[in-house]
Design an enzyme around this catalytic site. Structure first.
Site, short mmCIF file in Angstrom:
data_model
loop_
_atom_site.label_atom_id
_atom_site.label_comp_id
_atom_site.label_asym_id
_atom_site.label_seq_id
_atom_site.Cartn_x
_atom_site.Cartn_y
_atom_site.Cartn_z
N SER A 16 0.84 -1.19 0.00
CA SER A 16 0.00 0.00 0.00
C SER A 16 0.88 1.24 0.00
CB SER A 16 -0.89 0.01 1.24
OG SER A 16 -1.48 1.29 1.37
N ASP A 43 -4.47 4.16 -1.92
CA ASP A 43 -5.52 4.62 -1.02
C ASP A 43 -5.92 6.06 -1.30
OD1 ASP A 43 -6.02 2.36 0.81
OD2 ASP A 43 -3.88 2.59 1.24
N HIS A 74 -8.33 1.95 -3.98
CA HIS A 74 -9.30 1.86 -2.87
C HIS A 74 -9.89 3.25 -2.64
CE1 HIS A 74 -9.76 0.85 1.74
NE2 HIS A 74 -10.91 1.10 1.15
N MET A 76 -11.82 5.62 -0.75
CA MET A 76 -12.44 5.97 0.54
C MET A 76 -12.99 7.37 0.40
SD MET A 76 -9.53 4.27 2.95
CE MET A 76 -8.36 4.21 1.61
N GLY A 150 -8.86 4.72 6.99
CA GLY A 150 -8.48 6.11 7.20
C GLY A 150 -6.99 6.32 7.44
N PHE A 151 -6.36 5.36 8.08
CA PHE A 151 -4.95 5.53 8.43
C PHE A 151 -4.22 4.20 8.34
CE2 PHE A 151 -7.38 8.75 10.60
CZ PHE A 151 -6.68 9.91 10.29
N GLY A 153 -0.94 1.72 9.63
CA GLY A 153 -0.29 1.47 10.91
C GLY A 153 -1.20 1.10 12.05
N ASP A 180 -7.34 -5.71 4.16
CA ASP A 180 -6.65 -4.42 4.26
C ASP A 180 -6.66 -3.93 5.70
OD1 ASP A 180 -5.55 -1.94 3.80
OD2 ASP A 180 -7.19 -1.19 2.56
N GLY A 202 0.88 -2.11 4.02
CA GLY A 202 1.54 -0.82 3.94
C GLY A 202 2.77 -0.79 4.80
C1 DX5 Z 1 -6.17 2.48 5.45
C2 DX5 Z 1 -5.83 1.92 4.11
C3 DX5 Z 1 -4.82 0.85 4.09
C4 DX5 Z 1 -3.49 1.16 4.75
C5 DX5 Z 1 -3.04 -0.12 5.41
O1 DX5 Z 1 -7.43 3.03 5.44
O2 DX5 Z 1 -6.99 1.44 3.46
O3 DX5 Z 1 -4.61 0.38 2.76
O4 DX5 Z 1 -2.50 1.59 3.88
O5 DX5 Z 1 -1.89 0.14 6.13
P1 DX5 Z 1 -1.22 -0.94 7.08
O6 DX5 Z 1 -0.84 -2.10 6.21
O7 DX5 Z 1 -0.08 -0.20 7.65
O8 DX5 Z 1 -2.26 -1.33 8.10
ZN ZN Z 2 -6.63 0.54 1.49
#
Ligand code: DX5
Ligand code: ZN
Length: 229
Positions: A16, A43, A74, A76, A150-151, A153, A180, A202
Site C-alpha cells: 500500500s 488509497d 481503494h 475511501m 483512514g490511516f 499502521g 486491508d 503498507g
Molecule cells: C487504510 C488503508 C490501508 C493502509 C493499510 O485506510 O486502506 O490500505 O495503507 O496500512 P497498514 O498495512 O499499515 O495497516
Molecule cells: Zn486501502
C-alpha cells in the site's frame, strides 16, 4: 489496455503506497516491484468518508506512468460514482468502493465494468452488512477491512476472521478476497487460513526492518501460502 486481475497469483501481496515516501514515489514503486510486489494498492481518501485526505487522479496518473504493476485503487470517498471515470482514465485497473456510501452497489459495479476496470466492494467493521452482501456476487474482488479505514499502521482486528470465512463461502472460484489493515508476519497466516488470497500491506512492506522490501514481501507470501494449504 487494463491489466487482468484473474492473472494475478494466489496469494498476492499488494504493498500500500500510503506507507511509502511520497516525496520519492517513483523510486518507492520501482523498489516494491523489484522486491516482488504482485500489485499496488492505492488509497484515495477525501476527508469525508474517512478523516484523512490523500491523493487523487492526478497522482494516480503519474503512478500509472512509472509502473506496469496492476493498480488496485481503494476509494475511501463519499461520492465514488462522481470520480470512477477520472480514476479509470488515470490508469486504475481495479476500483473498490465502500458500501457505506453506495445504495445500489450492483449498479455502480456495472458502471465500473463499462469503464474497463474490474470492481471491488468493501465495508468498515461497523458498516451496512446487508447492503454489502447484496453487492458481493457482482464484484471481481471483495475487500474486507480489518481496521477502520483512514490511516495506516493500525492494529489488525481479529473479529474480522469469521467474516472472512462467511464471505469466502459465498464466492465463486474466480472471485478474489482481499484484506486491508494491520497485515504483518503475525496476522497474515490467520487471514490466509480463513480464505484471504490478496493481502494489502503498507507498514509491513514500506517500513520493513532495514528497508528490506523483498524480505518483507517474501515472508508475507510464504506465510500466507503455508497457512492456505
Ligand atoms: C487504510 C488503508 C490501508 C493502509 C493499510 O485506510 O486502506 O490500505 O495503507 O496500512 P497498514 O498495512 O499499515 O495497516
Ligand atoms: Zn486501502
Amino acid at each position: 489496455m487494463k491489466r487482468s486481475l484473474t492473472q494475478l497469483p494466489r496469494p498476492a501481496i499488494a504493498p500500500s503506497l500510503l506507507a511509502s515516501d511520497f516525496a520519492h514515489l517513483a523510486d518507492e514503486i520501482a523498489r516494491a516491484r523489484e522486491a516482488g510486489a504482485d500489485l499496488l494498492h492505492v488509497d484515495v481518501m477525501d476527508g469525508h468518508l474517512v478523516p484523512n485526505i490523500t491523493i487523487g487522479p492526478v497522482v494516480v496518473e503519474k503512478v500509472r506512468a512509472c509502473t506496469d504493476l496492476f493498480l488496485d485503487v481503494h476509494l475511501m470517498i463519499e461520492e465514488p460514482a462522481r470520480y470512477i471515470k477520472a480514476f479509470a482514465d488515470a490508469g486504475a485497473d481495479h476500483l473498490t468502493f465502500h458500501s457505506e456510501v453506495v445504495v445500489d452497489g450492483p449498479a455502480l459495479v456495472g458502471r465500473i465494468h463499462d469503464l474497463g476496470c474490474t470492481a471491488g466492494v468493501t465495508i468498515n467493521p461497523d458498516g451496512p452488512w446487508e447492503r454489502f452482501i447484496a453487492t458481493v456476487p457482482h464484484v471481481d474482488m471483495v475487500l474486507l477491512m480489518s481496521i477502520y479505514a483512514g490511516f495506516g499502521g493500525q492494529k489488525f482486528m481479529p473479529e474480522v476472521l469469521p467474516r472472512i470465512r462467511q464471505i469466502k463461502a459465498m464466492l465463486r472460484p474466480e472471485q478474489r478476497l482481499e484484506i486491508d489493515g494491520g497485515i504483518n508476519p503475525e496476522t497474515v497466516a490467520p487471514a490466509a487460513e480463513a480464505g484471504i488470497d490478496t493481502f494489502v500491506a503498507g507498514t509491513a512492506v514500506f517500513r520493513a526492518p532495514g528497508g528490506d522490501y523483498r524480505r518483507a514481501i517474501d515472508d508475507l507470501r510464504r506465510r500466507a501460502a503455508e497457512a492456505a494449504r
